[in-house]
Scaffold this active site. Sequence first.
Site, PDB file in Angstrom:
ATOM      1  N   HIS A 213       0.990  -1.350   0.112  1.00  0.00           N
ATOM      2  CA  HIS A 213      -0.234  -0.038   0.025  1.00  0.00           C
ATOM      3  C   HIS A 213       0.907   1.432  -0.055  1.00  0.00           C
ATOM      4  CE1 HIS A 213       0.940  -0.015   4.361  1.00  0.00           C
ATOM      5  NE2 HIS A 213       0.652   1.288   4.266  1.00  0.00           N
TER       6      HIS A 213
HETATM    7  C1  UD1 Z   1      -1.953   5.697   6.004  1.00  0.00           C
HETATM    8  C2  UD1 Z   1      -0.723   6.066   6.866  1.00  0.00           C
HETATM    9  C3  UD1 Z   1       0.255   4.904   6.558  1.00  0.00           C
HETATM   10  C4  UD1 Z   1      -0.356   3.703   7.049  1.00  0.00           C
HETATM   11  C5  UD1 Z   1      -1.739   3.354   6.421  1.00  0.00           C
HETATM   12  C6  UD1 Z   1      -2.296   2.067   6.925  1.00  0.00           C
HETATM   13  C7  UD1 Z   1      -0.241   8.388   6.646  1.00  0.00           C
HETATM   14  C8  UD1 Z   1       0.587   9.448   5.907  1.00  0.00           C
HETATM   15  N1  UD1 Z   1      -0.337   7.151   5.978  1.00  0.00           N
HETATM   16  O1  UD1 Z   1      -2.004   5.467   4.689  1.00  0.00           O
HETATM   17  O2  UD1 Z   1       1.330   5.274   7.291  1.00  0.00           O
HETATM   18  O3  UD1 Z   1       0.670   2.508   6.671  1.00  0.00           O
HETATM   19  O4  UD1 Z   1      -2.649   4.387   6.532  1.00  0.00           O
HETATM   20  O5  UD1 Z   1      -3.299   1.789   6.376  1.00  0.00           O
HETATM   21  O6  UD1 Z   1      -0.799   8.830   7.656  1.00  0.00           O
HETATM   22  N2  UD1 Z   1      -9.222   5.396   1.891  1.00  0.00           N
HETATM   23  C9  UD1 Z   1     -10.558   4.562   2.157  1.00  0.00           C
HETATM   24  N3  UD1 Z   1     -11.148   4.417   3.109  1.00  0.00           N
HETATM   25  C10 UD1 Z   1     -10.553   4.713   4.275  1.00  0.00           C
HETATM   26  C11 UD1 Z   1      -9.290   5.468   4.170  1.00  0.00           C
HETATM   27  C12 UD1 Z   1      -8.714   5.727   3.174  1.00  0.00           C
HETATM   28  O7  UD1 Z   1     -11.154   4.205   0.746  1.00  0.00           O
HETATM   29  O8  UD1 Z   1     -11.212   4.327   5.418  1.00  0.00           O
HETATM   30  C13 UD1 Z   1      -8.606   5.636   0.619  1.00  0.00           C
HETATM   31  C14 UD1 Z   1      -8.846   6.912   0.165  1.00  0.00           C
HETATM   32  O9  UD1 Z   1      -9.072   6.945  -1.162  1.00  0.00           O
HETATM   33  C15 UD1 Z   1      -7.472   7.606   0.598  1.00  0.00           C
HETATM   34  C16 UD1 Z   1      -6.632   6.337   0.333  1.00  0.00           C
HETATM   35  O10 UD1 Z   1      -7.325   5.326   0.716  1.00  0.00           O
HETATM   36  O11 UD1 Z   1      -7.067   8.634  -0.385  1.00  0.00           O
HETATM   37  C17 UD1 Z   1      -5.507   6.739   1.253  1.00  0.00           C
HETATM   38  O12 UD1 Z   1      -5.853   6.881   2.626  1.00  0.00           O
HETATM   39  P1  UD1 Z   1      -4.794   7.985   3.523  1.00  0.00           P
HETATM   40  O13 UD1 Z   1      -5.330   7.738   5.001  1.00  0.00           O
HETATM   41  O14 UD1 Z   1      -4.473   9.034   2.909  1.00  0.00           O
HETATM   42  O15 UD1 Z   1      -3.370   6.998   3.378  1.00  0.00           O
HETATM   43  P2  UD1 Z   1      -3.022   5.319   3.438  1.00  0.00           P
HETATM   44  O16 UD1 Z   1      -2.468   5.006   2.211  1.00  0.00           O
HETATM   45  O17 UD1 Z   1      -4.348   4.575   3.922  1.00  0.00           O
END
Ligand code: UD1
Length: 370
Positions: A213
Amino acid sequence: MANLRLACVVGARPNFMKMAPLLRALDAYPSIEAVLIHTGQHYDQNLSDVFFEELGMKRPEVSLDVGSGQHGEQTARVLERFEDVLRRGTPGGKRYDLVVVVGDVNSTMAATLAAAKLGVKVAHVEAGLRSFDRTMPEEINRVVTDAIADILLVSEPSGVENLRREGHAEDRIHLVGNIMIDTLVWLLPRAKARDTHQQYGLQPGRYGLVTLHRPANVDTPEILSRLLEVLIDTSRELPLVFPIHPRTKKRIEQFDLSQRLASAEGIVQLPPLGYLDFLALSSQAKVIVTDSGGLQEESTVLGIPCLTARPNTERPVTVDQGTSTLVGNDPVKLRKCLDEVIQNSYKKGSCPPLWDGMAAKRTATVLAGA
Ligand code: UD1
């Protein structure tokens, strides 16, 4: 009557397994009131709610609903909303004495910054880890958080060295061990009793588990497809199960890789799993291929080979002492290590000190003295 009021902040999936054992350990202190605050960085049922249920964690008293966004956007929302929470005080209207943050996600850093500006002390659980790679958003979060936190609770010896080198006072640094492993130790028997692998047609010890991821692996089409090709090739010999993070799912679709992946009969694609199903699969896998920080540590404790798709790690004990090898996104290196695993010639590891299921108790003892 509580005389120490804690604001305990969680935001994203890896935070929950660290906060749950700490909240349980704090229950032993009647003088401590621990208020749970969820920033809402992760909000999907299978990235958030399921963990509260399975980890037996109370529902958050406060939710900030910040959701997804660019780094600046998401961080700013936590800053603004958490500052408000701190100004309002506990549900009973008292001032918070200490903010407790865990890990290295955007919520960790933003909550720390809001607290420090208001003069509220901060304890950081999982302090001191450094990949020395500032292209990783988590590294920025770790450096900023530790620079302004007051109590630094460390999971492995490298963290102590890093904090000393950065000039942190000795009396702020506490090597308490790995709190996330407390959750693993607690729930492993329950996870192993599940029939998760059967549900997906897998046999214990005869499949690999994959998670990817990190933006560095999944946000560029060439890199993602190169990694997927190795996995597709390996799956002809060793079935693979791949719970796919929403970020990765989006990219696979966007880069037109869905059909190619679906054509690999040996790869079982799944949505993100809850803690118990995931541990059921990880604890009985032959190998784990991942770019997750937490899984590098869990595989070390489980004694399962972990091929870490990163050029560096902030958790060096998992490589020096544990079962992890850094393979970056190099397909040749990944394939070579997979072959070693399949031929049973891959290295063995051992469990680092203080990764014993008791880290939350040691952490609570430090916090109670704050
Ligand atoms: C975040 C953390 C990362 C951690 C990971 C675990 C930061 C910078 N990154 O990354 O360190 O390893 O979480 O999962 O804080 N999304 C959903 N549903 C959700 C949340 C997110 O669909 O409940 C999608 C959205 O499109 C979002 C993307 O996932 O834009 C990324 O989510 P985000 O929280 O920005 O970062 P992660 O890649 O999950």
